[in-house]
Design an enzyme around this catalytic site. Structure first.
Site, mmCIF file in Angstrom:
data_model
loop_
_atom_site.group_PDB
_atom_site.id
_atom_site.type_symbol
_atom_site.label_atom_id
_atom_site.label_comp_id
_atom_site.label_asym_id
_atom_site.label_seq_id
_atom_site.Cartn_x
_atom_site.Cartn_y
_atom_site.Cartn_z
ATOM 1 N N HIS B 116 14.637 -26.351 -37.733
ATOM 2 C CA HIS B 116 15.497 -25.224 -38.121
ATOM 3 C C HIS B 116 16.703 -25.127 -37.172
ATOM 4 C CE1 HIS B 116 16.369 -20.947 -39.383
ATOM 5 N NE2 HIS B 116 16.868 -20.929 -38.140
ATOM 6 N N GLU B 117 16.430 -25.151 -35.884
ATOM 7 C CA GLU B 117 17.540 -24.993 -34.913
ATOM 8 C C GLU B 117 18.527 -26.150 -35.019
ATOM 9 O OE1 GLU B 117 15.990 -21.457 -34.108
ATOM 10 O OE2 GLU B 117 17.974 -22.231 -33.545
ATOM 11 N N HIS B 120 21.173 -25.564 -37.403
ATOM 12 C CA HIS B 120 22.314 -24.827 -36.838
ATOM 13 C C HIS B 120 23.222 -25.775 -36.047
ATOM 14 C CE1 HIS B 120 20.865 -20.974 -38.106
ATOM 15 N NE2 HIS B 120 19.809 -20.954 -37.316
ATOM 16 N N HIS B 126 22.087 -19.305 -41.715
ATOM 17 C CA HIS B 126 20.806 -18.943 -42.336
ATOM 18 C C HIS B 126 20.951 -18.856 -43.848
ATOM 19 C CE1 HIS B 126 19.226 -17.189 -38.349
ATOM 20 N NE2 HIS B 126 18.742 -18.412 -38.565
#
Lengths: 86, 404
Positions: B116-117, B120, B126
């Site tokens: 997930h990170e 980014h 998101h």
């Protein structure tokens, strides 16, 4: 410090993740938060999280706010106080 | 999904773990982090190379509380990790107060949070799709992990699909009037020697798609019909023969959705229906295209919104025939708004594959209408137009100039 009220916790959460701009507290209102700004922030979060958009700090909303999550803001780079570049 | 607005310009990225978590073995963490990056390289041509020292694109740290970036962690629970978008450096920080685990329902799953990170770190914000990896909430350990289609669309919007050659070969949709395939065509028509003036000097005056779906390049008093990746047999031909009433050395041309083709030269323009002048032309540009300058460099109809764009020097004008005035007062604007394009263009061509092609000198740029920037590809743009568009033999397929 005493226990933080649910509303204050929610306000911290909504500010941290971009739903409440830092400038939300209106100095002319003695630093208070006006109702429409607050309701819109709650609605924005509910909409983003796929909850019923009530604008109220209901049980379901508070439960989701307590989930472990990523620290990056949900609303990045847009919103009235951000100049959106084409 | 949502894109933050920045992305890496290179696809080969490097990373290092500069601070490991307290409770896990370093080798286990290395493997889990590599696995987390592969979530994204599986669907794109991104590659991630671990380094142990020196500058890297993405630095990874396991830290607690305040750790130097002003965004303190909060102990067990709450915020698990955060990462910076490419424009802010791409680093990823994990709260080492969490109980990070590997392949276990206990604690917090390192692989899922890391994947997930890194989303980014690559430029994804998101998502409001609850099943997406890029949704903000940690959903607990998922023994069988599968990237959601929302995430796949998101990352491919930034970095393109994975090319079929296992991610290191040429992307088949990599240029030319039609995407140039890497394989030799099954049938290659007999080649008649042609006047290779275009290969000696690939600089062109204008390029456009005609209403009947052909692509034409104009140069001097000649014009060329283009095939999938070369010039059609029997060309060039003389403009005066093929387009009676039209002079040579034109400045710009485009075909509008009314099926008419507009040619521009100096202060005048011509309108053609097919190959014949369509009325009393030439007319003055100031008369038919109020607000547009004369002596243009290039013009095209942009696939992004169907409006007409004129380019001259370092500026561009947007012309909307349906509006009054057709050119808003906010124009002209700087060509630098078109990320990656140079000034003083020669030609522009709207294409149907979601790209717009810009030509300058002997090079061309492929502009991605969705990301609104010159596309990132291998080999990078700009590329030599002789090789990719005009089928010139013994000419380089890449330019020395690095794509900055």
């Amino acid at each position: 410090t005493g226990p933080v009220s649910t509303t204050t916790q929610a306000e911290i959460y909504l500010s941290q993740f971009g739903y409440l701009p830092a400038s939300a507290r209106n100095p002319s209102l003695g630093g208070l938060l006006d109702a429409s700004t607050w309701t819109k922030a709650v609605q924005d979060f509910q909409s983003f999280a796929g909850l019923n958009v009530t604008g109220e700090l209901d049980e379901e909303t508070m439960q989701l706010m307590s989930l472990p999550r990523c620290g990056v803001r949900d609303k990045v780079g847009f919103g009235s106080d951000n100049r959106s570049k084409r | 999904y949502a894109l933050q607005g920045s992305r890496w310009r290179v696809k080969g990225l490097t990373y290092k773990i500069s601070k490991y978590p307290k409770r896990l073995k370093r080798a286990d963490v290395d493997a889990e982090i590599l696995r987390a990056f592969s979530v994204w390289s599986e669907f794109t041509d991104l590659t991630f190379t671990p380094k142990t020292s020196g500058p890297v694109h993405i630095e990874i740290k396991f830290v607690e509380s305040e750790h130097g970036d002003g965004d303190a962690f909060d102990g067990m629970g709450g915020t698990l990790a955060h990462a910076f978008f490419p424009v802010f450096g791409g680093d990823a920080h994990f709260d080492d107060a969490e109980l990070w685990t590997i392949g276990s329902p206990r604690g917090t799953n390192l692989f899922q949070v890391a994947a997930h990170e890194f989303g980014h770190s690559l430029g994804l914000s998101h998502s409001d799709v609850r099943s997406a990896l890029m949704a903000p909430f940690y959903r607990g350990f998922e023994p069988v992990f599968k990237l959601d289609s929302d995430d796949v669309l998101a990352i491919q919007a930034l970095y393109g699909k994975r090319s079929t050659q296992g991610g290191n070969g040429l992307n088949p949709t990599s240029g030319g009037a039609y995407p140039k395939t890497t394989q030799k065509p099954i049938f290659s028509p007999p080649k008649t020697p042609r006047d290779d003036q275009l290969c000696r000097d690939p600089k062109i005056d204008a390029l456009f798609n005609s209403a009947d779906g052909e692509t034409y390049a104009f140069k001097g008093n000649k014009y060329y019909r283009l095939t999938e990746n070369s010039v059609a047999d029997g060309y060039p031909k003389s403009i005066s023969d093929g387009w009676p009433g039209l002079p040579g050395d034109i400045d710009a041309a485009f075909t509008y959705k009314n099926g008419k083709t507009y040619f521009f030269k100096g202060t005048k323009y011509w309108r053609f229906n097919g190959r014949s002048v369509d009325g009393d032309y030439p007319k003055e540009i100031s008369e038919g295209f109020t607000g547009v300058p004369d002596h243009l460099d290039a013009a095209m109809v942009w696939g992004g919104n169907g409006k007409i764009y004129f380019f001259k020097g370092s500026k561009f004008w947007r012309f909307d025939p349906l509006k009054r005035p057709p050119v808003k007062s906010s124009y002209p604007k700087p060509i630098s708004n078109w990320e990656g394009l140079p000034n003083s263009l020669d030609a522009a061509l709207q294409y149907t594959n979601g790209y717009t092609y810009f030509f300058k000198g002997d090079k061309y740029y492929r502009f991605n209408d969705r990301t609104f920037a010159v596309d990132y590809a291998d080999p990078p743009f700009p590329r030599p137009s002789g090789h990719w568009w005009f089928g010139c033999k013994n000419t380089p397929s890449t330019t020395d100039e690095e794509n900055t």
